[in-house]
Design an enzyme around this catalytic site. Sequence first.
Site, short mmCIF file in Angstrom:
data_model
loop_
_atom_site.label_atom_id
_atom_site.label_comp_id
_atom_site.label_asym_id
_atom_site.label_seq_id
_atom_site.Cartn_x
_atom_site.Cartn_y
_atom_site.Cartn_z
N TYR A 7 -4.42 5.58 -68.30
CA TYR A 7 -4.69 6.75 -68.59
C TYR A 7 -3.80 7.87 -68.32
O TYR A 7 -3.26 8.64 -69.05
CB TYR A 7 -6.21 7.19 -67.98
CG TYR A 7 -6.67 8.58 -68.32
CD1 TYR A 7 -6.42 9.55 -67.17
CD2 TYR A 7 -6.80 9.12 -69.47
CE1 TYR A 7 -6.97 10.90 -67.41
CE2 TYR A 7 -7.42 10.39 -69.55
CZ TYR A 7 -7.45 11.18 -68.43
OH TYR A 7 -7.83 12.55 -68.52
N GLY A 51 -13.23 14.35 -80.13
CA GLY A 51 -13.92 14.10 -79.00
C GLY A 51 -15.25 14.86 -78.79
O GLY A 51 -15.57 15.42 -77.55
N ASP A 98 -12.88 8.74 -86.72
CA ASP A 98 -11.89 8.01 -85.83
C ASP A 98 -10.63 8.53 -85.68
O ASP A 98 -9.82 8.20 -86.86
CB ASP A 98 -11.94 6.48 -86.35
CG ASP A 98 -11.26 5.48 -85.37
OD1 ASP A 98 -11.39 4.44 -85.63
OD2 ASP A 98 -10.43 5.93 -84.60
N GLY A 154 -17.95 14.40 -76.20
CA GLY A 154 -17.58 14.16 -74.77
C GLY A 154 -17.85 15.31 -73.74
O GLY A 154 -18.43 16.24 -74.23
C1 VAH Z 1 -10.95 11.22 -65.23
N1 VAH Z 1 -12.32 13.03 -65.53
O1 VAH Z 1 -11.43 10.97 -63.85
C2 VAH Z 1 -11.03 12.33 -65.63
C3 VAH Z 1 -10.06 13.40 -65.34
C4 VAH Z 1 -8.53 14.13 -63.77
C5 VAH Z 1 -9.81 13.43 -63.91
O2 VAH Z 1 -8.88 13.05 -66.18
O3 VAH Z 1 -10.46 10.25 -65.67
#
Ligand code: VAH
Length: 314
Positions: free
Chosen positions: A142, A8, A52, A11
């Site tokens: 996430y 990454g 990847d 990023g």
């Molecule tokens: C997000 N910048 O907003 C990331 C981060 C806690 C925030 O994980 O998903």
Amino acid sequence: MKRILVTGAKGQIGSELTVALREKYGEENVVAADIQKPDAAFEESGPFRVLDVLIPEAIQCAIKDFEIDTIFHLAAILSANGEKRPEFCWRTNMGGTMNILELSVKNNIEKVILPSSMAVWGKGVERENTPQESILKPTSMYGITKVAGELLCDYYYSKFDLDCRGLRYPGIISYETLPGGGTTDYAVEIFYEAIKKKHYNCFLTEDTMLPMMYMPDCLNATISLAEANIGNLTYHGDFNVAAFSFTPKQLAEAIKKYIPDFTIEYNPDYRQEIADSWPRTIDDSAARKEWGWKPQYDIDSMTKDMIEKLSAKL
Ligand code: VAH
């Protein structure tokens, strides 16, 4: 840590972490890897591999070709993008993490840094001064992948004796690389809009308080944890770290000290629900005690530096 792989690496955090690690460990000893092809400047700055993380053979080749002994695994789909494609978010974040962990054990990698996030929290948690030990019931895909990542980190540490560490990043603010699909991205976008248009249309309400950190502190925390003596660590994959918290209204007030005619409007979107599930402030006493964590920036010094550096850049 002699031969480092950063996934990454194009990023928001990965791109600056690669530079910071190269300054400390030598350009040739830090391999930047990302699924996206590098631009010329990036490629000229040191070793790069298009990678990847869902292809184990590709990771295995990078480990062998560059004789890697340490991996910083930053490749991930963030919270806002993750809600648009939850299955893809799970597959990418978990598939990549499992490949990195499995191949780290197979290749006797000395150390793996697996960042986590304040997104691990959700319902049923004290949102003020959120403790190190708490219920983890995230409501974003996430956040679910980050809880699973923390559990895998501890599992591979205890079952395979893999030195695996992680820290729960708050929102990270920086001026080098635009963030990619996070809920805290407003705290970066606002600076670009303030400088270019003197106005920002914020996707969170004015009183949405979130923990944040300036990039120099983020890099310091990440490298300090990586260099800490494992024998001093009670926790491994889930250290709370924080620097300061603010609301969009408070950030707008800080910006107005430098751009007096800056105006802001608030039109919350789907990211409001994600932000409302996260802490307002975090207790990071364990990191301070176990590996000397101490942020250097607050909202005012961050704002001053962001406006100076971004004005020069734009
Ligand atoms: C997000 N910048 O907003 C990331 C981060 C806690 C925030 O994980 O998903």
